[in-house]
Design an enzyme around this catalytic site. Structure first.
Site, PDB file in Angstrom:
ATOM      1  CG  ASP A  77      62.023  57.595  78.381  1.00 30.97           C
ATOM      2  OD1 ASP A  77      62.922  56.903  77.978  1.00 30.97           O
ATOM      3  OD2 ASP A  77      60.871  57.200  78.468  1.00 30.97           O
TER       4      ASP A  77
ATOM      5  CG  ASP B 224      57.383  57.782  78.061  1.00 31.38           C
ATOM      6  OD1 ASP B 224      57.123  58.913  78.164  1.00 31.38           O
ATOM      7  OD2 ASP B 224      58.099  57.201  76.921  1.00 31.38           O
TER       8      ASP B 224
ATOM      9  CG  ASP C  29      60.969  54.824  74.628  1.00 33.77           C
ATOM     10  OD1 ASP C  29      61.623  55.519  75.164  1.00 33.77           O
ATOM     11  OD2 ASP C  29      60.287  55.179  73.632  1.00 33.77           O
TER      12      ASP C  29
END
Lengths: 749, 45
Positions: free
Chosen positions: A642, A450, A638
């Site tokens: 997500d 990400d 993080d």
């Protein structure tokens, strides 16, 4: 610690908490304190000197390893505050050790273990001497009298080994029999008892059916080897679990609270309340999460965030519970306490992970049980088969079978490695949340990142710079940076950093009257006239239709330069991603940001395969597609936005210090924010699995080779004992290799 | 070789005496902090 706070300790009810009476006559007390600030053995000697110089202190012993001091003092002559202050002055502040009774119990058991070992070792040597003549004498050399004398002496010295040194095995085995469960101590205890009975019978009645051979030397040696093995194993394990242990026992037991009238009182951490103000001395751990209210210092947060350098802590900055105050006393507010602190969450995570057993360990446990039964049956069987010959010999073969098998190597193989690696990773700022994931990590072929918070840094960086014809780019940047240095806005800081990266210090460009118009930009006077730095609207420029956002520098005569603003990649992102790709991993970037922003970022960090504009659903679908295509996916995020994607991936890593640990859905948490930890993690997982496999193979091979040898009567009991002890030591020692992580990523894929 | 009838019981007693010494060493904390004592000689009093 000032003397006012120490006076509180002079109440007998207070000092009784960490002291007890030694002699009533001269009111002599023995106190235990934890001494802070000791680094080596030499410090311990200084502390002793400081203590002994106080009148009324009759004795002081300081242990450099446990950082504890035992002080004997007379309450007629001195008071705890007197010698506590002497320690303070010497530079080693001390805290009352309230948990001393706990510690006493541990020390007692350690001493007992060593004592058992030494008794076994010393008696073994002497019994060996008594046994030696009968090994070298030819028939007729020794008279029956002498022979009997030596046997009686051996028997006498075997008694302490049998009933004192070996008693843990015997009592464990008894306990297991009572509870009708199988354990590893049972075959061992059985072997010891049979050997002792056969040899004792032969000593006092050499003509019975048990034969005339004695095995006292084998017995004592066997017990000694076993105890040595367990002793070393315990020490090795203590060493590795040290990292976790240190972390878990970090909070101080008491702390200085500032009263409303400004005086200082020492209270137990458990009595702190939210909103309290406490003073934290150098060498102490911060008792709670909070903010610095006065003073500045440096903090050691290594075990909590993986940051190995001391972190400067200024006024108003956050400190975390469990980190150490290194430099100066500071006042802090108490904002989070107990289970709410980040420290408590980390400890909680580690505790949970350490009780979880990986699949391989479960397998080994499942095998160990039936294996023990097999050993008992094999021993019994071989005794029956050989019974027709020498009965005593038949029994001793059975003993060898009982002793030589090493199910402990089998069941130690996995957990020893797992504990070691999670300790080593914790020291580097990676928490293992799910042990199983280590195994899954070795099969990964695709790493999905990400963007925000994972590869990109908080804050901005300056990308492309465009300048007016005939204007020097460096000069433009210099002017902009000089203006920006008057502002704390993230974009301004990015400009300053960009200039410093190129030229070191910011050159003071001849600027006057720099002013920040809050929320708009900066204005200043210079040789080019009035300057403006800010957004297009602020600078009266037409809004450019370009992809990236930018700031502009204009003078009265018009546009001078534009600076594109980009998200900054983490310092080690480029090299780490390159390393990952070089190691053969497919690297993918997924982001919810706009496609142009993602494209330029991906280009910067060197990722070809990227997708912007992803909704969380898109990310999930993408992951599923990868998995359907047969890929094993590691997702790095993080940990905040997500969650579902992390849960979906085969293995997941949450990155970043902002992660609320309790909610993070990932298998690993990288606390120190370094992208390079991903590859290290994968490599270490591979190394761990390799070592576990070596351990298991060794355990199987050892048993497969040794059990038949013992059944065939080729292994004497002492050799069987040595083999077993060495085998479990080998397994633990092999696992211990994991405790050192290479500093650089070794090319050892 | 009759002397052995004296020497061997003596050796058993000797072992027990030495074990007593070991017991004292362990329970007076001789093995607890091995490093400090080694450095003590380097510090003048």
């Amino acid at each position: 610690m000032n003397s006012a706070s120490l006076i509180g300790l002079d109440e007998p009810t207070e000092w009784e908490k960490f002291s007890h009476v030694v002699s009533d006559a001269n009111h002599e007390w023995e106190s235990h304190v934890v001494v802070e600030g000791m680094h080596c053995a030499a410090c311990a000697i200084n502390v002793e000197k400081a203590l002994k110089s106080v009148k009324g202190v009759t004795n002081a012993e300081v242990n450099a390893t446990s950082k504890r001091a035992r002080i004997t003092w007379s309450s007629d002559i001195t008071k705890p505050s007197a010698w506590m202050e002497a320690l303070d002055v010497a530079g080693y502040p001390a805290l009352p050790a309230n948990e001393i009774f706990n510690l006493d119990a541990r020390r007692k058991s350690q001493r007992l273990m060593l004592w058992r070992l030494l008794v076994a070792g010393f008696c073994m040597m002497q019994v060996m001497m008594y046994a030696y003549p009968s090994y070298i004498a030819s028939v007729g050399d020794m008279t029956m009298d002498i022979k009997n004398l030596l046997r009686w002496a051996s028997w006498l010295l075997t008694l302490p080994v049998m009933f004192f040194s070996a008693s843990p095995f015997l009592s464990n085995a008894l306990h297991d029999i009572k509870k009708r469960q199988m354990s590893m101590d049972l075959p061992v205890a059985l072997g010891i008892v049979i050997t002792f009975l056969v040899s004792t019978a032969a000593t006092f009645e050499p003509n019975g059916w048990w034969g005339s051979e004695v095995y006292f030397d084998s017995l004592t040696m066997f017990v000694f080897f076993l105890l040595t093995g367990r002793w070393l194993e315990l020490r090795m394990r203590n060493r590795t679990s040290g990292a976790l242990d240190v972390l878990m026992r970090r909070l101080p037991s008491s702390v200085e609270r500032i009263q409303s009238d400004g005086s200082i009182e020492r209270v137990a951490v458990s009595r702190l309340k939210l909103g309290d103000v406490v003073r934290v001395l150098p060498g102490e751990a911060f008792p709670a999460d909070g903010v610095i209210l006065s003073g500045e210092t440096r903090a050691d947060e290594a075990l909590l965030t993986g940051e190995s350098k001391p972190v400067p802590k200024m006024l108003g900055q956050q400190v975390i519970a469990g980190s150490y105050n290194l430099m100066a006393p500071v006042h802090m507010s108490v904002d989070q306490l107990g289970a709410e602190t980040r420290y408590a969450q980390i400890v909680n995570l580690m505790e949970r992970a350490s009780v979880e057993k990986p699949r391989l360990a479960l397998l080994a446990d499942r095998i160990a049980q039936p294996f023990l039964w097999f050993v008992l049956v094999a021993a019994f069987g071989s005794a029956i088969v050989l019974w027709s010959g020498d009965h005593g010999r038949a029994l001793m073969v059975a003993v060898s079978v009982l002793i030589v098998t090493c199910p402990c190597a089998l069941s130690l193989a996995t957990p020893a490695a797992m504990i070691t690696i999670s300790g080593a990773l914790a020291r580097r700022g990676v928490l293992v949340r799910r042990m199983q994931a280590l195994e899954a990590l070795t099969k990964i072929d695709t790493v999905v990142f990400d963007k925000t918070g994972t590869l990109s840094q908080e804050g901005m960086s300056i990308g492309q710079i465009r300048v007016k014809e005939g204007f020097d780019m460096n000069q433009a940047l210099n002017i902009a940076a000089a203006m920006a240095s008057h502002s704390l806005h993230p974009v301004s800081q990015a400009l300053v950093i960009a200039y410093q990266k190129l030229h070191g210090e910011t050159h003071a460009a001849p600027l006057t009257q720099v002013k920040e118009l809050s929320g708009a930009g900066l204005i200043a006077e210079s040789e080019f006239g009035a300057l403006k730095l800010g957004s297009a609207r602020f600078c009266d420029l037409a809004q450019p239709s370009g992809e990236a956002s930018s700031v502009h520098l204009v003078s009265e005569s018009g546009w001078i330069a534009s600076f594109d603003i980009e998200e900054a990649a983490k310092a080690d992102a480029v090299s780490s991603l390159h390393d990952l790709q070089a190691a053969g991993y497919e690297v993918v970037l997924l982001s919810g940001d706009s496609q142009p922003a993602v494209t330029s970022f991906a280009k910067k960090v060197g990722i070809q395969n990227m997708h912007g504009n992803c909704t969380p659903q898109d990310k999930l679908t993408f992951l599923q597609k990868l998995q359907h295509a047969g890929h094993q996916v590691l997702m790095v995020g993080d940990g905040l936005n997500d969650g579902p994607t992390l849960a979906m991936a085969n293995v997941s890593v949450a990155m970043g210090q902002g992660v609320p640990l309790a909610q993070a859905q990932s298998d690993f948490v990288v606390l120190n924010n370094q992208v390079s930890m991903i590859l290290i993690l994968i490599l270490q997982a591979k190394r761990t699995m390799r070592i576990i496999k070596q351990n298991l193979i060794w355990a199987f091979a050892y048993n497969i080779v040794c059990v038949p040898l013992a059944i065939a009567g080729l292994l004497p009991a002492w050799l069987a004992g040595l083999g077993m002890a060495l085998s479990s030591l080998l397994v633990v020692g092999n696992a211990l290799r994991l405790s050192s992580l290479p500093n650089e990523i070794a090319r050892e894929v | 070789m009759d002397i052995l009838f004296l020497l061997i019981p003596l050796s058993v007693i000797l072992v027990l005496v030495i074990l007593g010494g070991l017991w004292w060493a362990i329970y007076s904390g001789q093995f607890e902090d091995i490093e400090t004592e080694g450095e003590r000689i380097l510090h003048e009093d």
